[in-house]
Write a protein that holds these residues in place. Structure first.
Motif, PDB file in Angstrom:
ATOM      1  N   LEU A 166       0.822  -1.205   0.000  1.00  6.28           N
ATOM      2  CA  LEU A 166       0.000   0.000   0.000  1.00  6.28           C
ATOM      3  C   LEU A 166       0.858   1.258   0.000  1.00  6.28           C
ATOM      4  O   LEU A 166       2.071   1.219   0.237  1.00  6.28           O
ATOM      5  CB  LEU A 166      -0.932   0.006   1.213  1.00  6.28           C
ATOM      6  N   THR A 167       0.186   2.382  -0.245  1.00  4.60           N
ATOM      7  CA  THR A 167       0.790   3.712  -0.068  1.00  4.60           C
ATOM      8  C   THR A 167      -0.155   4.548   0.789  1.00  4.60           C
ATOM      9  O   THR A 167      -1.365   4.299   0.842  1.00  4.60           O
ATOM     10  CB  THR A 167       1.004   4.432  -1.412  1.00  4.60           C
ATOM     11  N   LEU A 168       0.418   5.539   1.487  1.00  3.25           N
ATOM     12  CA  LEU A 168      -0.406   6.508   2.207  1.00  3.25           C
ATOM     13  C   LEU A 168       0.300   7.849   2.208  1.00  3.25           C
ATOM     14  O   LEU A 168       1.471   7.959   1.829  1.00  3.25           O
ATOM     15  CB  LEU A 168      -0.731   6.036   3.633  1.00  3.25           C
ATOM     16  N   HIS A 169      -0.416   8.880   2.637  1.00  2.00           N
ATOM     17  CA  HIS A 169       0.146  10.228   2.683  1.00  2.00           C
ATOM     18  C   HIS A 169       0.188  10.737   4.118  1.00  2.00           C
ATOM     19  O   HIS A 169      -0.672  10.410   4.940  1.00  2.00           O
ATOM     20  CB  HIS A 169      -0.679  11.188   1.820  1.00  2.00           C
ATOM     21  N   LEU A 170       1.194  11.552   4.384  1.00  2.00           N
ATOM     22  CA  LEU A 170       1.342  12.182   5.692  1.00  2.00           C
ATOM     23  C   LEU A 170       0.564  13.494   5.723  1.00  2.00           C
ATOM     24  O   LEU A 170       0.229  14.067   4.681  1.00  2.00           O
ATOM     25  CB  LEU A 170       2.816  12.441   5.986  1.00  2.00           C
ATOM     26  N   ILE A 171       0.286  13.948   6.932  1.00  2.07           N
ATOM     27  CA  ILE A 171      -0.378  15.247   7.093  1.00  2.07           C
ATOM     28  C   ILE A 171       0.551  16.344   6.583  1.00  2.07           C
ATOM     29  O   ILE A 171       1.732  16.406   6.942  1.00  2.07           O
ATOM     30  CB  ILE A 171      -0.731  15.480   8.574  1.00  2.07           C
ATOM     31  N   GLU A 172       0.008  17.205   5.760  1.00  2.00           N
ATOM     32  CA  GLU A 172       0.851  18.182   5.066  1.00  2.00           C
ATOM     33  C   GLU A 172       1.303  19.345   5.932  1.00  2.00           C
ATOM     34  O   GLU A 172       2.274  20.047   5.585  1.00  2.00           O
ATOM     35  CB  GLU A 172       0.099  18.735   3.840  1.00  2.00           C
ATOM     36  N   ASP A 173       0.667  19.602   7.072  1.00  2.00           N
ATOM     37  CA  ASP A 173       0.989  20.802   7.847  1.00  2.00           C
ATOM     38  C   ASP A 173       1.852  20.508   9.073  1.00  2.00           C
ATOM     39  O   ASP A 173       1.890  21.304  10.004  1.00  2.00           O
ATOM     40  CB  ASP A 173      -0.294  21.545   8.252  1.00  2.00           C
ATOM     41  N   LEU A 174       2.551  19.364   9.092  1.00  3.13           N
ATOM     42  CA  LEU A 174       3.514  19.079  10.151  1.00  3.13           C
ATOM     43  C   LEU A 174       4.921  19.053   9.572  1.00  3.13           C
ATOM     44  O   LEU A 174       5.122  18.807   8.373  1.00  3.13           O
ATOM     45  CB  LEU A 174       3.201  17.730  10.817  1.00  3.13           C
ATOM     46  N   ARG A 175       5.907  19.291  10.449  1.00  2.00           N
ATOM     47  CA  ARG A 175       7.301  19.301  10.007  1.00  2.00           C
ATOM     48  C   ARG A 175       7.872  17.879  10.139  1.00  2.00           C
ATOM     49  O   ARG A 175       8.393  17.496  11.190  1.00  2.00           O
ATOM     50  CB  ARG A 175       8.107  20.296  10.845  1.00  2.00           C
ATOM     51  N   TRP A 176       7.737  17.097   9.064  1.00  2.00           N
ATOM     52  CA  TRP A 176       8.166  15.706   9.094  1.00  2.00           C
ATOM     53  C   TRP A 176       9.666  15.595   8.879  1.00  2.00           C
ATOM     54  O   TRP A 176      10.249  16.289   8.033  1.00  2.00           O
ATOM     55  CB  TRP A 176       7.440  14.903   8.010  1.00  2.00           C
ATOM     56  N   LEU A 177      10.297  14.742   9.654  1.00  2.00           N
ATOM     57  CA  LEU A 177      11.693  14.427   9.423  1.00  2.00           C
ATOM     58  C   LEU A 177      11.793  13.467   8.246  1.00  2.00           C
ATOM     59  O   LEU A 177      10.793  12.881   7.809  1.00  2.00           O
ATOM     60  CB  LEU A 177      12.304  13.794  10.683  1.00  2.00           C
ATOM     61  N   ARG A 178      12.982  13.288   7.743  1.00  2.00           N
ATOM     62  CA  ARG A 178      13.141  12.404   6.596  1.00  2.00           C
ATOM     63  C   ARG A 178      12.706  10.992   6.969  1.00  2.00           C
ATOM     64  O   ARG A 178      13.139  10.437   7.976  1.00  2.00           O
ATOM     65  CB  ARG A 178      14.608  12.392   6.130  1.00  2.00           C
TER      66      ARG A 178
ATOM     67  N   ALA B 286       7.240  13.488  13.026  1.00  2.00           N
ATOM     68  CA  ALA B 286       7.156  14.949  13.027  1.00  2.00           C
ATOM     69  C   ALA B 286       7.119  15.420  14.467  1.00  2.00           C
ATOM     70  O   ALA B 286       6.514  14.767  15.333  1.00  2.00           O
ATOM     71  CB  ALA B 286       5.910  15.413  12.290  1.00  2.00           C
ATOM     72  N   LEU B 287       7.770  16.527  14.735  1.00  2.00           N
ATOM     73  CA  LEU B 287       7.788  17.082  16.081  1.00  2.00           C
ATOM     74  C   LEU B 287       6.728  18.168  16.202  1.00  2.00           C
ATOM     75  O   LEU B 287       6.633  19.065  15.359  1.00  2.00           O
ATOM     76  CB  LEU B 287       9.162  17.667  16.406  1.00  2.00           C
ATOM     77  N   MET B 288       5.929  18.068  17.259  1.00  2.00           N
ATOM     78  CA  MET B 288       4.943  19.103  17.534  1.00  2.00           C
ATOM     79  C   MET B 288       5.656  20.312  18.145  1.00  2.00           C
ATOM     80  O   MET B 288       6.844  20.255  18.486  1.00  2.00           O
ATOM     81  CB  MET B 288       3.887  18.560  18.506  1.00  2.00           C
ATOM     82  N   ASP B 289       4.943  21.401  18.291  1.00  2.00           N
ATOM     83  CA  ASP B 289       5.542  22.612  18.862  1.00  2.00           C
ATOM     84  C   ASP B 289       6.037  22.393  20.280  1.00  2.00           C
ATOM     85  O   ASP B 289       6.986  23.058  20.716  1.00  2.00           O
ATOM     86  CB  ASP B 289       4.516  23.758  18.835  1.00  2.00           C
ATOM     87  N   ASP B 290       5.410  21.470  21.011  1.00  2.00           N
ATOM     88  CA  ASP B 290       5.856  21.214  22.374  1.00  2.00           C
ATOM     89  C   ASP B 290       6.976  20.176  22.429  1.00  2.00           C
ATOM     90  O   ASP B 290       7.393  19.758  23.506  1.00  2.00           O
ATOM     91  CB  ASP B 290       4.678  20.768  23.256  1.00  2.00           C
ATOM     92  N   GLY B 291       7.452  19.735  21.250  1.00  2.00           N
ATOM     93  CA  GLY B 291       8.563  18.798  21.192  1.00  2.00           C
ATOM     94  C   GLY B 291       8.164  17.334  21.202  1.00  2.00           C
ATOM     95  O   GLY B 291       9.028  16.462  21.064  1.00  2.00           O
ATOM     96  N   HIS B 292       6.891  17.010  21.343  1.00  2.00           N
ATOM     97  CA  HIS B 292       6.443  15.631  21.323  1.00  2.00           C
ATOM     98  C   HIS B 292       6.253  15.153  19.882  1.00  2.00           C
ATOM     99  O   HIS B 292       5.805  15.918  19.013  1.00  2.00           O
ATOM    100  CB  HIS B 292       5.130  15.469  22.105  1.00  2.00           C
TER     101      HIS B 292
ATOM    102  N   THR C 165       0.253   9.330  18.364  1.00  2.00           N
ATOM    103  CA  THR C 165       0.063  10.751  18.646  1.00  2.00           C
ATOM    104  C   THR C 165       0.317  10.989  20.127  1.00  2.00           C
ATOM    105  O   THR C 165      -0.014  10.142  20.971  1.00  2.00           O
ATOM    106  CB  THR C 165      -1.366  11.205  18.296  1.00  2.00           C
ATOM    107  N   PRO C 166       0.903  12.144  20.490  1.00  2.00           N
ATOM    108  CA  PRO C 166       1.171  12.422  21.905  1.00  2.00           C
ATOM    109  C   PRO C 166      -0.121  12.741  22.647  1.00  2.00           C
ATOM    110  O   PRO C 166      -1.067  13.299  22.080  1.00  2.00           O
ATOM    111  CB  PRO C 166       2.114  13.628  21.854  1.00  2.00           C
ATOM    112  N   VAL C 167      -0.167  12.388  23.919  1.00  2.00           N
ATOM    113  CA  VAL C 167      -1.367  12.661  24.705  1.00  2.00           C
ATOM    114  C   VAL C 167      -1.538  14.153  24.962  1.00  2.00           C
ATOM    115  O   VAL C 167      -2.613  14.593  25.389  1.00  2.00           O
ATOM    116  CB  VAL C 167      -1.318  11.892  26.043  1.00  2.00           C
TER     117      VAL C 167
END
Length: 208
Positions: free
Chosen positions: A79-91, A103-109, A185-187
């Protein structure tokens, strides 16, 4: 003076007259009953042909369709899938059978999406789900949820949560491959935002 014979005659005649009168009354009653039985009763009112309007049921508002994610693509053989476009994904990191992105959230999680597959060794969805639960190293152990259909393919689902992360897994069998998708996903993320993220990723899944 009246002779006994002369006295008896009027009495017999009176009885005879009363009997005749009673007979006439009975004949008249019988005729009336007979006529009433011959269709002279009052006609029944015709049933109305007007149909009462059926009250319309209140419309059930449709749930808004969740748009699939359209960010970077992760791909495995099944299969293939797509990531959420508005997060900063690492390679994304790729292994022989696994592709993962974080991807890291603004709080670092972190938010992580991992997909994997391997040649199918089972053909039954329940056995496939049970095998996953048995070998999972996640702590706490995943709990199986209701099955669902993803891009026309039946899939089992499971989840687990601790003080830091909520994990959701989907898995199944497609063609000759066993596949799994894990979304963490972080709590600290609101449940509404986490649910939307998960569902958008799932909505983007396409099987080869």
């Amino acid at each position: 003076m009246w002779t006994p014979a002369e006295y008896a005659l009027p009495r017999r005649s009176g009885v005879h007259m009363r009997m005749r009168s009673a007979s006439i009354v009975l004949i008249g009653f019988s005729l009336a009953v007979g006529l009433s039985g011959c269709g002279l009763e009052a006609a029944e009112p015709r049933a109305s042909t007007t149909t009462a309007p059926t009250p319309s049921e209140p419309a059930v508002p449709a749930e808004p369709e969740i748009p699939p994610a359209d960010g970077e693509t992760l791909e495995i053989q099944a299969l293939t899938l797509h990531l959420i476009e508005d997060l900063r994904w690492l390679r994304p990191e790729s292994g022989e059978l696994t592709v993962s992105a974080a991807a890291l959230m603004d709080d670092g999680h972190p938010v992580t999406v991992t997909i994997s597959d391997l040649p199918a060794v089972q053909s039954d969805l329940d056995l496939n789900a049970q095998a996953f639960l048995d070998v999972s190293a996640n702590d706490p152990k995943p709990t199986r949820l209701d099955d669902r259909t993803v891009d026309g393919v039946d899939a089992w689902t499971a989840e687990a949560a601790d003080d830091l992360m909520h994990s959701l897994w989907l898995g199944g069998i497609h063609e000759d491959r066993q596949w799994t998708v894990e979304i963490q996903t972080p709590v600290t993320m609101s449940e509404d935002d986490a649910h939307l993220l998960r569902e958008r990723v799932i909505a983007s899944i396409e099987f080869a």
